[in-house]
Design a protein around this motif. Structure first.
Motif, PDB file in Angstrom:
ATOM      1  N   UNK A  52       0.692  -0.904   0.564  1.00  0.00           N
ATOM      2  CA  UNK A  52       0.007   0.054  -0.316  1.00  0.00           C
ATOM      3  C   UNK A  52       1.017   1.408  -0.360  1.00  0.00           C
ATOM      4  N   UNK A  53       1.400   0.884   0.926  1.00  0.00           N
ATOM      5  CA  UNK A  53       2.879   2.858   1.254  1.00  0.00           C
ATOM      6  C   UNK A  53       3.110   2.669  -0.396  1.00  0.00           C
ATOM      7  N   UNK A  54       3.910   1.260  -1.188  1.00  0.00           N
ATOM      8  CA  UNK A  54       4.364   2.123  -2.529  1.00  0.00           C
ATOM      9  C   UNK A  54       3.456   2.399  -3.702  1.00  0.00           C
ATOM     10  N   UNK A  55       2.285   2.072  -3.416  1.00  0.00           N
ATOM     11  CA  UNK A  55       1.458   2.289  -4.268  1.00  0.00           C
ATOM     12  C   UNK A  55       0.880   4.375  -4.038  1.00  0.00           C
ATOM     13  N   UNK A  56       1.048   4.206  -2.841  1.00  0.00           N
ATOM     14  CA  UNK A  56       0.803   5.303  -2.359  1.00  0.00           C
ATOM     15  C   UNK A  56       1.766   6.408  -2.515  1.00  0.00           C
ATOM     16  N   UNK A  57       3.061   6.337  -2.508  1.00  0.00           N
ATOM     17  CA  UNK A  57       4.240   7.253  -2.729  1.00  0.00           C
ATOM     18  C   UNK A  57       4.490   7.316  -3.750  1.00  0.00           C
ATOM     19  N   UNK A  58       3.575   6.611  -5.251  1.00  0.00           N
ATOM     20  CA  UNK A  58       4.404   6.516  -6.350  1.00  0.00           C
ATOM     21  C   UNK A  58       2.929   7.440  -7.112  1.00  0.00           C
ATOM     22  N   UNK A  59       1.476   7.180  -6.478  1.00  0.00           N
ATOM     23  CA  UNK A  59       0.413   8.285  -7.134  1.00  0.00           C
ATOM     24  C   UNK A  59       0.627   9.655  -6.335  1.00  0.00           C
ATOM     25  N   UNK A  60       1.458  10.461  -4.869  1.00  0.00           N
ATOM     26  CA  UNK A  60       1.648  11.342  -4.608  1.00  0.00           C
ATOM     27  C   UNK A  60       3.184  12.321  -5.127  1.00  0.00           C
ATOM     28  N   UNK A  61       4.573  11.451  -5.301  1.00  0.00           N
ATOM     29  CA  UNK A  61       5.776  11.890  -6.199  1.00  0.00           C
ATOM     30  C   UNK A  61       5.342  12.135  -7.874  1.00  0.00           C
ATOM     31  N   UNK A  62       6.161  13.307  -8.085  1.00  0.00           N
ATOM     32  CA  UNK A  62       5.871  13.770  -9.425  1.00  0.00           C
ATOM     33  C   UNK A  62       7.375  13.017 -10.127  1.00  0.00           C
ATOM     34  N   UNK A  63       6.416  12.724 -11.376  1.00  0.00           N
ATOM     35  CA  UNK A  63       6.624  12.054 -12.280  1.00  0.00           C
ATOM     36  C   UNK A  63       7.539  10.509 -12.206  1.00  0.00           C
ATOM     37  N   UNK A  64       6.942  10.185 -11.432  1.00  0.00           N
ATOM     38  CA  UNK A  64       7.181   8.790 -10.333  1.00  0.00           C
ATOM     39  C   UNK A  64       6.770   7.870 -11.449  1.00  0.00           C
ATOM     40  N   UNK A  65       7.652   6.253 -11.312  1.00  0.00           N
ATOM     41  CA  UNK A  65       6.765   5.116 -12.296  1.00  0.00           C
ATOM     42  C   UNK A  65       7.261   3.456 -10.514  1.00  0.00           C
ATOM     43  N   UNK A  66       5.612   3.214 -10.623  1.00  0.00           N
ATOM     44  CA  UNK A  66       5.893   2.242  -9.640  1.00  0.00           C
ATOM     45  C   UNK A  66       6.034   0.896 -10.571  1.00  0.00           C
ATOM     46  N   UNK A  67       6.796   0.238  -9.787  1.00  0.00           N
ATOM     47  CA  UNK A  67       7.166  -0.959 -10.680  1.00  0.00           C
ATOM     48  C   UNK A  67       6.730  -2.134 -11.086  1.00  0.00           C
ATOM     49  N   UNK A  68       6.431  -2.346  -9.331  1.00  0.00           N
ATOM     50  CA  UNK A  68       5.596  -3.772  -8.994  1.00  0.00           C
ATOM     51  C   UNK A  68       5.784  -4.127  -9.117  1.00  0.00           C
ATOM     52  N   UNK A  69       6.571  -5.209  -9.414  1.00  0.00           N
ATOM     53  CA  UNK A  69       7.536  -6.609  -8.995  1.00  0.00           C
ATOM     54  C   UNK A  69       6.672  -7.521  -9.976  1.00  0.00           C
ATOM     55  N   UNK A  70       5.229  -7.897  -9.169  1.00  0.00           N
ATOM     56  CA  UNK A  70       4.803  -8.950  -8.643  1.00  0.00           C
ATOM     57  C   UNK A  70       3.898  -8.753  -9.533  1.00  0.00           C
ATOM     58  N   UNK A  71       3.415  -7.710 -10.166  1.00  0.00           N
ATOM     59  CA  UNK A  71       2.967  -7.856 -11.911  1.00  0.00           C
ATOM     60  C   UNK A  71       3.048  -7.344 -13.197  1.00  0.00           C
ATOM     61  N   UNK A  72       4.540  -7.359 -13.333  1.00  0.00           N
ATOM     62  CA  UNK A  72       4.899  -6.739 -13.604  1.00  0.00           C
ATOM     63  C   UNK A  72       5.424  -7.650 -14.897  1.00  0.00           C
ATOM     64  N   UNK A  73       5.161  -7.995 -16.110  1.00  0.00           N
ATOM     65  CA  UNK A  73       4.891  -8.637 -16.880  1.00  0.00           C
ATOM     66  C   UNK A  73       7.110  -9.335 -17.925  1.00  0.00           C
ATOM     67  N   UNK A  74       7.345  -7.721 -16.778  1.00  0.00           N
ATOM     68  CA  UNK A  74       8.879  -8.086 -18.148  1.00  0.00           C
ATOM     69  C   UNK A  74       9.492  -8.769 -16.706  1.00  0.00           C
ATOM     70  N   UNK A  75       9.255  -9.291 -15.336  1.00  0.00           N
ATOM     71  CA  UNK A  75       9.803  -9.922 -14.700  1.00  0.00           C
ATOM     72  C   UNK A  75      10.574 -11.285 -15.203  1.00  0.00           C
ATOM     73  N   UNK A  76       9.216 -11.911 -15.814  1.00  0.00           N
ATOM     74  CA  UNK A  76       9.438 -12.973 -15.774  1.00  0.00           C
ATOM     75  C   UNK A  76       9.697 -13.228 -17.467  1.00  0.00           C
TER      76      UNK A  76
END
Length: 453
Positions: free
Chosen positions: A130-154
């Motif tokens: 939750x904190x990761x998502x919130x920081x990504x929403x609050x930080x200008x020009x931010x990219x939330x990686x989300x390794x759990x669901x990011x297909x580039x991981x696999x």
């Protein structure tokens, strides 16, 4: 001249090393893919850079941007290397169960680290998801990686790790064994290997407190399976999109103790200094030995370096506190040998109750013996003091002798553990051990329970 233009070009092509002594009971060749040889000392370097490059390519990550990710430490390190070379800021959100070494290393490579509690639901606003998502929403020009669901991981492991293993084994691999966390490694490698040979079996290593094994076997996400555990880097209380269960043939679960013990065994018996999930993977491998036959080639992947666990699995005191050291405990002296040099916390009959309370609070204990000039004459514990306080709010300024109970039984250091256990009951909370030369120590229920293996 042969050289890398930057540190990112050194990622990959990690060695495959045969396991000998630790795998001698397995009737197959066992090879370890040792990912600590990556520059960030873990397998996560591969997918971290892949996720950054894919985000750059489609515009999710813009020049001068801030990368934000929830991580157990290793993905953060890989992202940090990418951020340094490519000129991005990085904020890593990490749970408080991760080793201090991981947190210190992330800060050393320029990441801002935000620490969140472990024992909360994934949807809790304090969780590192939750904190990761919130920081990504609050930080200008931010990219939330989300390794759990990011297909580039696999995809990174489909493009890199899988082909390396296939080439290094000359296509002879029959089984792949690996710990499962985000799912990128097992899913990407499995997809590649099964495309090359559908008969390759893939086993995931899970931990107690994680949902993977039961979900794979039943299709049920059982919240009763979720509880706090010590093992780092594997297991989850969510179902990441990167875990493709159709590519996994089975799971086996490994206890926290076994994972820690086998992490140390790898260093002592094979000279391979790797992390906690590697210990879990090896123990899981041994649990699966009936699945292997002579002529099989089994590859087990070791995620990261032992340097990130020096204060944990490689620290005797940390292991002992959790009952992970296989020390023989048969008598009273064994129970206290690791702290026998500490002075006995006690009180005198004429001291005030407030003094006893202060000592119990300071040393975080719930009972202490009471002595006078003749020796031990009584005891006092927090339950007695609590009930006394409910009847008389002024007990703090009264002498301890007015509230003390019977003295604790006295035993010598050679008294058996069984005899000591019989002396502790609901009416008697502790036993005193006579160490000679006027020295004594205390054994409580907590000590007895800590000796249970």
């Amino acid at each position: 001249m042969k050289y890398a233009k930057n540190i990112l070009e050194t990622i990959g092509n990690t060695p495959l090393v045969q396991l000998n002594k630790i795998a001698e009971s397995i009737d197959a060749m066992v090879l370890a893919k040792v990912e600590t040889f990556n520059p960030g000392n873990s397998v996560k370097d591969r997918m971290a850079v892949k996720m950054i490059e894919d985000a750059e390519a489609d515009g999710r990550l813009k020049p001068g941007g801030t990368i934000i990710e929830g991580t157990s430490g290793n993905t953060g390190m890989g992202l940090a290397l990418g951020a340094i070379v490519k000129g991005y800021k990085l904020i890593c959100v990490i749970s408080d169960k991760q080793s201090k070494e991981k947190i210190d290393i992330l800060r050393a490579v320029g990441a801002e680290v935000v620490v969140c509690p472990t024992d909360v639901e994934p949807t809790d606003p304090r969780s590192y998801y939750s904190v990761s998502k919130r920081l990504a929403e609050e930080t200008p020009n931010a990219w939330y990686v989300n390794q759990y669901d990011n297909p580039s991981n696999a995809i990174a492991h489909y493009e890199q790790t899988g082909p390396e293993i296939w080439e290094q084994t000359e296509g002879k691999i029959t089984h792949f064994v690996v710990g499962v966390g985000t799912g990128g490694t097992i899913s990407g490698v499995s997809k590649y290997l099964k495309e090359k040979n559908p008969n390759v079996k893939v086993w995931g290593i899970d931990t107690y407190g994680s949902v993977f094994k039961k979900y794979h076997e039943t299709g049920i996400f059982d919240e009763n399976e979720v509880y706090s555990y010590i093992t780092e880097g594997i297991g989850e209380d969510i179902l990441p999109k990167n875990v493709d269960f159709s590519l996994i043939d089975g799971f086996t679960k490994v206890t926290d103790k076994d994972a820690a013990v086998y992490t140390r065994k790898l260093a002592l018996e094979e000279g391979i200094f790797v992390g906690n999930s590697a210990g879990a993977a090896v123990k899981g491998l041994l649990q699966l030995k009936d699945e292997f036959k002579p002529g099989d080639v089994v590859v087990v992947l070791f995620h990261d370096s032992g340097s990130r666990y020096v204060g944990k699995m490689f620290n005797d005191d940390w292991m002992r506190e959790r009952g992970f050291l296989d020390e023989e405990i048969t008598k009273a002296g064994d129970l206290i040998k690791n702290h026998a040099d500490r002075p006995l916390v006690m009180a005198r009959t004429e001291e005030l109750v407030s003094h006893a309370i202060e000592r119990m609070r300071k040393h975080k204990i719930s009972q202490i013996p009471v002595a006078d000039t003749t020796g031990f004459v009584g005891s006092v514990n927090e339950t007695v003091l609590f009930h006394a306080y409910m009847e008389d709010k002024d007990i703090a300024d009264k002498p301890i002798k007015d509230f003390m109970g019977a003295p604790y039984p006295l035993v010598n250091a050679n008294t058996s553990l069984e005899e000591v256990s019989k002396l502790i009951d609901k009416d008697n909370q502790a036993v005193l051990v006579d160490l000679g030369d006027g020295k004594h120590h205390i054994i409580t229920k907590h000590d007895i329970i800590g000796a249970i293996k």
